[in-house]
Design a protein around this motif. Structure first.
Motif, PDB file in Angstrom:
ATOM      1  N   MET A 167       0.828  -1.207   0.000  1.00  0.00           N
ATOM      2  CA  MET A 167       0.000   0.000   0.000  1.00  0.00           C
ATOM      3  C   MET A 167       0.862   1.256   0.000  1.00  0.00           C
ATOM      4  O   MET A 167       0.608   2.197  -0.770  1.00  0.00           O
ATOM      5  N   ALA A 168       1.884   1.281   0.865  1.00  0.00           N
ATOM      6  CA  ALA A 168       2.721   2.480   0.981  1.00  0.00           C
ATOM      7  C   ALA A 168       3.459   2.781  -0.313  1.00  0.00           C
ATOM      8  O   ALA A 168       3.571   3.950  -0.715  1.00  0.00           O
ATOM      9  N   THR A 169       3.967   1.756  -0.983  1.00  0.00           N
ATOM     10  CA  THR A 169       4.688   1.974  -2.249  1.00  0.00           C
ATOM     11  C   THR A 169       3.720   2.400  -3.341  1.00  0.00           C
ATOM     12  O   THR A 169       4.053   3.234  -4.192  1.00  0.00           O
ATOM     13  N   SER A 170       2.511   1.849  -3.334  1.00  0.00           N
ATOM     14  CA  SER A 170       1.493   2.257  -4.305  1.00  0.00           C
ATOM     15  C   SER A 170       1.166   3.737  -4.145  1.00  0.00           C
ATOM     16  O   SER A 170       1.084   4.491  -5.123  1.00  0.00           O
ATOM     17  N   PHE A 171       0.985   4.165  -2.891  1.00  0.00           N
ATOM     18  CA  PHE A 171       0.673   5.572  -2.649  1.00  0.00           C
ATOM     19  C   PHE A 171       1.884   6.468  -2.889  1.00  0.00           C
ATOM     20  O   PHE A 171       1.725   7.644  -3.233  1.00  0.00           O
ATOM     21  N   ALA A 172       3.086   5.932  -2.733  1.00  0.00           N
ATOM     22  CA  ALA A 172       4.288   6.701  -3.087  1.00  0.00           C
ATOM     23  C   ALA A 172       4.307   6.968  -4.590  1.00  0.00           C
ATOM     24  O   ALA A 172       4.666   8.071  -5.033  1.00  0.00           O
ATOM     25  N   ASN A 173       3.915   5.978  -5.387  1.00  0.00           N
ATOM     26  CA  ASN A 173       3.825   6.170  -6.834  1.00  0.00           C
ATOM     27  C   ASN A 173       2.770   7.216  -7.182  1.00  0.00           C
ATOM     28  O   ASN A 173       2.976   8.065  -8.061  1.00  0.00           O
ATOM     29  N   ALA A 174       1.635   7.159  -6.479  1.00  0.00           N
ATOM     30  CA  ALA A 174       0.579   8.139  -6.715  1.00  0.00           C
ATOM     31  C   ALA A 174       1.060   9.543  -6.356  1.00  0.00           C
ATOM     32  O   ALA A 174       0.777  10.516  -7.070  1.00  0.00           O
ATOM     33  N   TYR A 175       1.788   9.651  -5.238  1.00  0.00           N
ATOM     34  CA  TYR A 175       2.332  10.943  -4.822  1.00  0.00           C
ATOM     35  C   TYR A 175       3.231  11.537  -5.908  1.00  0.00           C
ATOM     36  O   TYR A 175       3.109  12.728  -6.249  1.00  0.00           O
ATOM     37  N   SER A 176       4.133  10.733  -6.453  1.00  0.00           N
ATOM     38  CA  SER A 176       5.060  11.228  -7.475  1.00  0.00           C
ATOM     39  C   SER A 176       4.300  11.736  -8.697  1.00  0.00           C
ATOM     40  O   SER A 176       4.661  12.763  -9.284  1.00  0.00           O
ATOM     41  N   ALA A 177       3.250  11.017  -9.080  1.00  0.00           N
ATOM     42  CA  ALA A 177       2.455  11.424 -10.243  1.00  0.00           C
ATOM     43  C   ALA A 177       1.691  12.719  -9.951  1.00  0.00           C
ATOM     44  O   ALA A 177       1.631  13.620 -10.802  1.00  0.00           O
ATOM     45  N   MET A 178       1.109  12.822  -8.769  1.00  0.00           N
ATOM     46  CA  MET A 178       0.364  14.035  -8.422  1.00  0.00           C
ATOM     47  C   MET A 178       1.285  15.237  -8.287  1.00  0.00           C
ATOM     48  O   MET A 178       0.893  16.372  -8.601  1.00  0.00           O
ATOM     49  N   LYS A 179       2.496  15.002  -7.830  1.00  0.00           N
ATOM     50  CA  LYS A 179       3.472  16.085  -7.717  1.00  0.00           C
ATOM     51  C   LYS A 179       3.781  16.656  -9.100  1.00  0.00           C
ATOM     52  O   LYS A 179       3.770  17.888  -9.296  1.00  0.00           O
TER      53      LYS A 179
END
Length: 217
Positions: free
Chosen positions: A190-202
């Protein structure tokens, strides 16, 4: 575009052969939090005068664990090769002050908004959900500024983030059936998935002008 299937697939690919350190991080976090919550429950039932201070310490500890975990999983999402176990202690040592402040500030604001009913509190929690990734990545960004930046980053994506969290409900249920052991693998996923989402949203927030590259320095 928010592509949760892609973020989750990337997480599985990045974690392949690199599970040990994130599992250790998850184990430490789960043991500490469950022990703290159990102690807090006992103190509340006994009406201990120290309960408010202990509750505040739990919130601060949760912030430290969240920002440290965010740093480790951002590294997993962006690099190849094994992550050294020492990275856990390094992350905690580097980020504990800002993590503690972030945990307390987040809990305060979510509590205030929750006074207006539960839904506003949930919405604000999602709105501020990227603050620990921001603080983990940018050592000069404090908790209050990270909250404002998270609010800008999640603009238009709060429903996407909520749906992505809900997409893990099946795995959460299965992990509960294993007496919690499954969470050792689920939490890094979950944490790595949301880290990927964070990078995209950034990237999207910078391209759209909601945030500037200088905001992350």
């Amino acid at each position: 575009m928010f592509d949760r299937c892609s973020y989750k697939a990337q997480a599985r690919a990045r974690l392949k052969g690199r599970w040990l350190t994130p599992i250790i991080m998850s184990a430490l976090s789960l043991v500490l939090l469950f022990s703290a919550l159990s102690s807090a429950k006992n103190m509340a039932e006994s009406e201990s005068p120290l309960f408010p201070f202990f509750a505040l310490a739990i919130v601060a500890a949760a912030g430290i664990l969240l920002v440290s975990s965010s740093k480790i999983h951002l590294e997993i999402s962006r690099t190849d090769g094994e992550i050294p176990h020492a990275r856990i202690a390094e992350s905690v040592g580097e980020l504990w002050k800002r993590g503690a402040r972030g945990g307390i500030l987040l809990a305060l604001w979510v509590f205030v908004w929750s006074l207006l009913f539960v839904i506003p509190g949930i919405v604000k929690f999602v709105s501020y959900s990227q603050m620990f990734f921001i603080m983990a990545e940018n050592k000069n960004v404090g908790a209050a500024r990270a909250m404002r930046m998270s609010k800008a980053m999640t603009d238009g994506h709060k429903a996407d983030i909520a749906l992505m969290a809900m997409s893990f409900l099946g795995w959460i249920f299965l992990s509960m059936l294993t007496s919690g052991i499954g969470f050792l693998w689920l939490c890094p996923y979950m944490a790595t998935s949301f880290a990927n989402a964070y990078s995209a949203m950034k990237i999207e927030a910078i391209r759209s002008g909601r945030l500037l590259p200088a905001d992350f320095n």
